[in-house]
Design an enzyme around this catalytic site. Sequence first.
Site, PDB file in Angstrom:
ATOM      1  N   THR A   1      -0.421   4.797  22.583  1.00 54.18           N
ATOM      2  CA  THR A   1      -1.548   5.022  21.825  1.00 54.18           C
ATOM      3  C   THR A   1      -1.206   6.022  21.066  1.00 54.18           C
ATOM      4  O   THR A   1      -0.528   7.117  21.564  1.00 54.18           O
ATOM      5  CB  THR A   1      -2.804   5.019  22.373  1.00 54.18           C
ATOM      6  OG1 THR A   1      -3.009   5.892  23.296  1.00 54.18           O
ATOM      7  CG2 THR A   1      -3.128   3.243  23.051  1.00 54.18           C
TER       8      THR A   1
ATOM      9  N   GLU B   1       3.751  -5.628   4.127  1.00 53.45           N
ATOM     10  CA  GLU B   1       4.262  -6.434   5.261  1.00 53.45           C
ATOM     11  C   GLU B   1       5.837  -6.143   5.340  1.00 53.45           C
ATOM     12  O   GLU B   1       6.553  -5.877   4.192  1.00 53.45           O
ATOM     13  CB  GLU B   1       4.217  -7.942   5.118  1.00 53.45           C
ATOM     14  CG  GLU B   1       2.919  -8.181   5.525  1.00 53.45           C
ATOM     15  CD  GLU B   1       2.095  -9.075   4.811  1.00 53.45           C
ATOM     16  OE1 GLU B   1       2.293  -8.801   3.474  1.00 53.45           O
ATOM     17  OE2 GLU B   1       1.600 -10.284   5.072  1.00 53.45           O
TER      18      GLU B   1
ATOM     19  N   TYR C   1      -0.785  -3.606   0.760  1.00 50.58           N
ATOM     20  CA  TYR C   1      -0.599  -4.555   2.087  1.00 50.58           C
ATOM     21  C   TYR C   1       1.242  -4.145   1.783  1.00 50.58           C
ATOM     22  O   TYR C   1       1.666  -3.955   0.815  1.00 50.58           O
ATOM     23  CB  TYR C   1      -0.354  -6.093   1.130  1.00 50.58           C
ATOM     24  CG  TYR C   1      -1.251  -6.785   2.322  1.00 50.58           C
ATOM     25  CD1 TYR C   1      -1.187  -6.868   3.555  1.00 50.58           C
ATOM     26  CD2 TYR C   1      -2.211  -7.329   1.734  1.00 50.58           C
ATOM     27  CE1 TYR C   1      -2.009  -7.592   4.415  1.00 50.58           C
ATOM     28  CE2 TYR C   1      -3.214  -8.260   2.478  1.00 50.58           C
ATOM     29  CZ  TYR C   1      -2.816  -8.299   3.965  1.00 50.58           C
ATOM     30  OH  TYR C   1      -3.586  -9.146   4.496  1.00 50.58           O
TER      31      TYR C   1
ATOM     32  N   ASP D   1       4.504   2.805  29.679  1.00 53.43           N
ATOM     33  CA  ASP D   1       3.334   2.831  28.757  1.00 53.43           C
ATOM     34  C   ASP D   1       2.747   4.116  28.924  1.00 53.43           C
ATOM     35  O   ASP D   1       1.956   4.352  29.979  1.00 53.43           O
ATOM     36  CB  ASP D   1       2.391   1.709  29.207  1.00 53.43           C
ATOM     37  CG  ASP D   1       1.048   1.625  28.370  1.00 53.43           C
ATOM     38  OD1 ASP D   1       0.661   2.519  27.684  1.00 53.43           O
ATOM     39  OD2 ASP D   1       0.326   0.621  28.522  1.00 53.43           O
TER      40      ASP D   1
ATOM     41  N   LYS E   1      -5.215   9.146  22.344  1.00 53.08           N
ATOM     42  CA  LYS E   1      -5.763   9.861  23.272  1.00 53.08           C
ATOM     43  C   LYS E   1      -5.091  11.249  23.295  1.00 53.08           C
ATOM     44  O   LYS E   1      -5.499  12.321  22.300  1.00 53.08           O
ATOM     45  CB  LYS E   1      -5.249   8.919  24.554  1.00 53.08           C
ATOM     46  CG  LYS E   1      -5.707   7.661  24.475  1.00 53.08           C
ATOM     47  CD  LYS E   1      -5.379   6.833  25.902  1.00 53.08           C
ATOM     48  CE  LYS E   1      -5.946   5.447  25.648  1.00 53.08           C
ATOM     49  NZ  LYS E   1      -5.267   4.533  25.487  1.00 53.08           N
TER      50      LYS E   1
ATOM     51  N   ARG F   1      -6.717   6.488  15.931  1.00 52.50           N
ATOM     52  CA  ARG F   1      -6.726   5.221  16.778  1.00 52.50           C
ATOM     53  C   ARG F   1      -5.519   4.173  16.172  1.00 52.50           C
ATOM     54  O   ARG F   1      -5.649   3.656  15.124  1.00 52.50           O
ATOM     55  CB  ARG F   1      -7.832   4.397  16.661  1.00 52.50           C
ATOM     56  CG  ARG F   1      -8.131   3.206  17.592  1.00 52.50           C
ATOM     57  CD  ARG F   1     -10.044   3.299  17.725  1.00 52.50           C
ATOM     58  NE  ARG F   1     -10.281   4.301  18.218  1.00 52.50           N
ATOM     59  CZ  ARG F   1     -10.664   4.626  19.378  1.00 52.50           C
ATOM     60  NH1 ARG F   1     -10.188   3.695  20.445  1.00 52.50           N
ATOM     61  NH2 ARG F   1     -11.203   5.698  20.045  1.00 52.50           N
TER      62      ARG F   1
HETATM   63  N1  DSN Z   1      -9.540   1.902  27.071  1.00 48.84           N
HETATM   64  C1  DSN Z   1      -8.360   2.843  27.401  1.00 48.84           C
HETATM   65  C2  DSN Z   1      -8.608   3.842  28.350  1.00 48.84           C
HETATM   66  O1  DSN Z   1      -9.849   4.178  28.324  1.00 48.84           O
HETATM   67  O2  DSN Z   1      -8.033   4.229  28.975  1.00 48.84           O
HETATM   68  C3  DSN Z   1      -7.124   2.211  27.633  1.00 48.84           C
HETATM   69  O3  DSN Z   1      -6.896   1.194  26.642  1.00 48.84           O
END
Ligand code: DSN
Length: 418
Positions: A225, A55, A53, A199, A228, A234
């Site tokens: 994120t 925090e 933990y 974003d 990707k 993730r």
């Molecule tokens: N689920 C993602 C996507 O496939 O673009 C976005 O959050």
Amino acid sequence: MIRQYLENQDPEIYKILKLENERQENSLEMIASENFVSQAVLATYSSTLTNKYAEGYPKKRYYNGCENADLIEELAIERAKKLFNVNFVNVQPHSGAQANAAVFLAFMNANDKFLGMDLSHGGHLTHGSKVNFSGKLYQPIFYGVDPKTERIDFDTLYKLAREYKPKMIIAGFSAYPRILDFAKFKEIAEEVGAILMADIAHIAGLIAATYHPSPVGIADVITTTTHKTLRGPRGGMIMTNNEEIAKKINSAVFPGTQGGPLMHVIAAKAVSFGEALQPSYKDYIKSVIENAKVLAETFLERGIRVVSGGTDNHIVLIDVGSRKLTGALVADELHKIGITANKNTIPFDPNPPTIGSGVRLGSPALTTRGLGITEFKKIANIISDLIENIYDDKKKEKLKQEVQEICRSFPMDRFRLT
Ligand code: DSN
């Protein structure tokens, strides 16, 4: 490692994990938001940091014993700063949605207005969908694309911004195949006194590798994120060049929207940032874009309509509605022959998101697997053949075998822990 520790203790889970490895090995992964992480990232993700933990933030934790967690988080931040050439980074968001929730909390009061891209034009759930916190707690106003060019309609966006005076404008998407002009967004945001949030969840890797213009120094706050095109574990992340904004963001992440950070994930983020700082990562992103272009060009040659007429990034959105099919049907049939992709709405879609008139395809995962221009051309032809023969079982069996041949030529051993 997995076999050694799981096979006897929990054969049920072990069996499913094996099946998942086989699924990944024996299919072509074309979901635009997915990728394959390295064994180094996988191993770090499995580290004992999951026990801790932590925090708070480095040197300001609520519990003791965080000395190693501090070192890890500081390294992750330093690497992310270098990768994106940005001054402040918060690496704690558990996901992109959590990162976006923290930004809303930092800047918006309940019922405040904001501008986001319409989901059916390529936007994201957290950009104002009525089933998401962003659409339930705040007032979204949607901009979209021009019906002819299928590129962002900045004239309408500008009009909406002047009319509604939103507190925040979001520049970002989950299914838009073109470059985002952050400077244009900023011009409009500045004129109406709105915060500009970028974003970059989908295009973070392209930006890090300098194959897409960066919002750093333009947008007030940037969310992403890490899993990707960035090819990390993730998770999510928030960046800014503004110290005051950084302070607000830190408290909006913790204690605002999250408790303890996932330190094993933060460590894996740091490893993936280290990988993205290597020159080979630039080559990877260059191929991601080239491969997506080949996909789009081949579809066009085969007479399949591609939304906006092509792609500048890793996404290709095809319109199967124009072939009197639905996105759901084509995505399901693709799945049956071994190609994984998702149904998607297209701009001005008559179908709801659960059906959609489009299929979204992406090049990041297969490029990581080692496929190049020749294979992407082959795959676009397989998909086109499927669309043209969607009710022909014999033909589909042949296409399935072609997919299996490609899969066999690109083994996945280096993307798993056994
Ligand atoms: N689920 C993602 C996507 O496939 O673009 C976005 O959050």
